[in-house]
Design an enzyme around this catalytic site. Structure first.
Site, short mmCIF file in Angstrom:
data_model
loop_
_atom_site.label_atom_id
_atom_site.label_comp_id
_atom_site.label_asym_id
_atom_site.label_seq_id
_atom_site.Cartn_x
_atom_site.Cartn_y
_atom_site.Cartn_z
CB THR A 76 -0.92 0.03 1.24
OG1 THR A 76 -0.09 -0.08 2.39
CG2 THR A 76 -1.92 -1.10 1.22
CB SER A 102 -1.24 5.24 11.41
OG SER A 102 -1.98 6.03 10.51
CE LYS A 103 1.04 2.77 4.34
NZ LYS A 103 1.66 1.57 3.78
NE ARG A 104 -5.38 3.82 6.88
CZ ARG A 104 -5.72 2.85 7.70
NH1 ARG A 104 -6.45 3.10 8.76
NH2 ARG A 104 -5.34 1.63 7.48
#
Ligand code: GLU
Length: 484
Positions: free
Chosen positions: A14, A255-257
């Site tokens: 992702t 988190s990447k988000r």
């Protein structure tokens, strides 16, 4: 342990490699290597919505860069492939059908409309959660056949027992028990024929002979669902090791988000990569001897499951920075130069100074390569500067002292041929003695005069060496005229 340990890293492609993901890979690798087992890579790319182009390559590159090697994987092959889930579609369907035969799964033909309307009609549990009502479980074999024949879209759902509890032992968290009534008959095969994670992880871990499943804690409470499938198939359950989360602060997960640092971001900022891996290892694991700085081989040596923490760990960039500085000092000059290259290129001073000298000046003075441009840009920013820079009480220096010393120093330096640091230092000290002034006065005045900066990576003689004779004399001349 009699059976050969086999662990796996099972990332979804992702995008950049998130710190928490790399940590799962690292622990899987460390445990397998410690136990003289095997570590494999499986790419979980069945969720086409989350797929990012090039992300699989990023996974290969990151693992290679970090030194985490696997003996089987999509790019390596191996006896239990394919290792790319999108190439295993038929396998999942075959096993889903077996599960249906065993009564542990069933076809569901419910339309999205019916599922949406359930939200209004069915009874929510005490947490207000609405679950699928097992409507299609009661379809007869003939009804199912007819629907399939008619081409009605379907999913395959897991048949969770309406009551009872699922218990297993987690190597980090201890015994975990979940009530089946708190679980939904989740989807195993989606309407596009692709499996969900909830199904694929079971089928693949079994077929790939994974006996130790090491993954994020988010799967801790869904593991009893997976165990139901292992049991239904008559397969041996693997051992489980769930890993506590890495937090940005007490409330927020890293988190990447949220745009938090990935391995690639840290490398781009110029952290020494060995330090990144070393730091990641410490996020949730403490070796018995409390070592902090460890090579990968030392981590393998020291790894033990009882050092894994149940509590979340907080990512501390300041500590990572310190560790990077420790590794930085140990790089050979040659290695430093190679790794520093992209950062030299970002500086205004790039190509104008002797890189070997820059390496010597910078190596012990920076913690991350990203500091390089700011540390050396001043070399090319020399211009009129405030004469108050000469003021320095400790060195007994000020504008007047500079005015007295610099013209004589200029004359002396014109005659010097050897502009190496050691020779310059010796000559400057001899000059101070001959003039009856303090070393500090000469060194301070010269450094300010030729750099126009109060903070420089290195003293007067080092700066003069770096600039070279001509640039030194030109700048001295400019500094002298500015004083008159
Ligand atoms: N693809 C899953 C993830 O990235 C893997 C979890 C696991 O290791 O089982 O979260």
């Amino acid at each position: 342990m009699s059976e050969k340990v086999r662990t796996r890293f099972a990332p979804s492609p992702t995008g950049y490699m998130h710190i928490g993901n790399l940590r799962s890979a690292l622990y899987g690798y460390l445990f397998a290597m410690k136990e003289k087992g095997e570590f494999i890579l499986r790419i979980e790319d069945t969720d086409q919505n989350r797929y990012v182009d090039g992300a699989t390559q990023i996974i290969y590159d990151t693992l290679a860069d970090a030194g985490i090697s696997y003996s089987e994987g999509p790019d390596k092959g191996g006896p239990y492939g394919p290792y790319l889930q999108s190439e295993r579609k038929e396998i999942y369907m075959e096993y889903a059908k077996k599960l249906i035969e065993k009564g542990a799964a069933y076809y569901c033909f419910c339309t999205p409309e019916r599922l949406a309307s359930m939200k209004d009609t069915s009874v929510a549990d005490s947490n207000g959660v609405t679950r699928y009502d097992k409507h299609c479980l009661s379809l007869t074999k003939e009804e199912v056949e007819a629907n399939l024949k008619a081409g009605i879209p379907f999913v395959i759902r897991q048949n969770i027992p309406p009551e009872g509890k699922g218990t297993y032992h987690d190597m980090v968290f201890g015994d975990v028990t979940v009530d089946y009534k708190d679980m939904e008959d989740g989807i195993l095969i989606k309407s596009d024929g692709m499996p969900t994670y909830n199904f694929a992880n079971v089928v693949d871990d079994h077929l790939m002979h994974i006996n130790y499943v090491i993954r994020g804690v988010e799967y801790l409470s869904s593991t009893p669902k997976y165990n139901l499938m292992y049991d239904a198939f008559g397969w041996e359950r693997p051992h489980y090791m769930h890993l506590s989360p890495v937090m940005k602060d007490a409330q927020h997960k890293l988190s990447k988000r949220n745009g938090d640092a990935s391995y690639q971001d840290l490398v781009a900022k110029g952290y020494v990569k060995e330090a990144i891996l070393n730091y990641i290892a410490l996020l949730g694991w403490a070796p018995k001897d409390n070592s902090e700085k460890m090579t990968l081989a030392e981590m393998v040596e020291k790894f033990s499951v009882d050092g894994l923490s149940k509590s979340p760990s907080i990512y501390d960039e300041a500590k990572l920075r310190w560790l990077s500085g420790e590794y930085m000092k140990e790089l050979s000059d040659e290695e430093f130069k190679k790794r520093a290259q992209p950062f030299f290129e970002q500086s205004k001073a790039y190509g104008k100074y002797d890189e070997d000298l820059l390496v010597k000046l910078l190596k012990s003075r920076i913690e991350i390569f990203g500091e390089i441009p700011a540390k050396i840009d001043f070399l090319e920013e020399y211009d009129a500067f405030d004469p108050s820079l000469y003021d320095n009480k400790k060195q007994k220096c000020n504008k007047e002292v500079a005015k007295a010393i610099l013209p004589k120093l200029y004359e002396a330096m014109k005659g010097w041929e050897d502009y190496s640091n050691a020779a310059l230092y010796e000559a400057l000290v001899a000059f101070a003695a001959a003039e009856g002034v303090k070393n500090g006065q000469v060194l301070w005045c010269l450094r300010i005069a030729i750099t126009g900066a109060s903070v420089t990576p290195g003293g007067a003689s080092e700066m003069a060496e770096l600039l070279g004779k001509q640039r030194c004399l030109d700048r001295l001349q400019r500094a002298i005229s500015a004083l008159s």
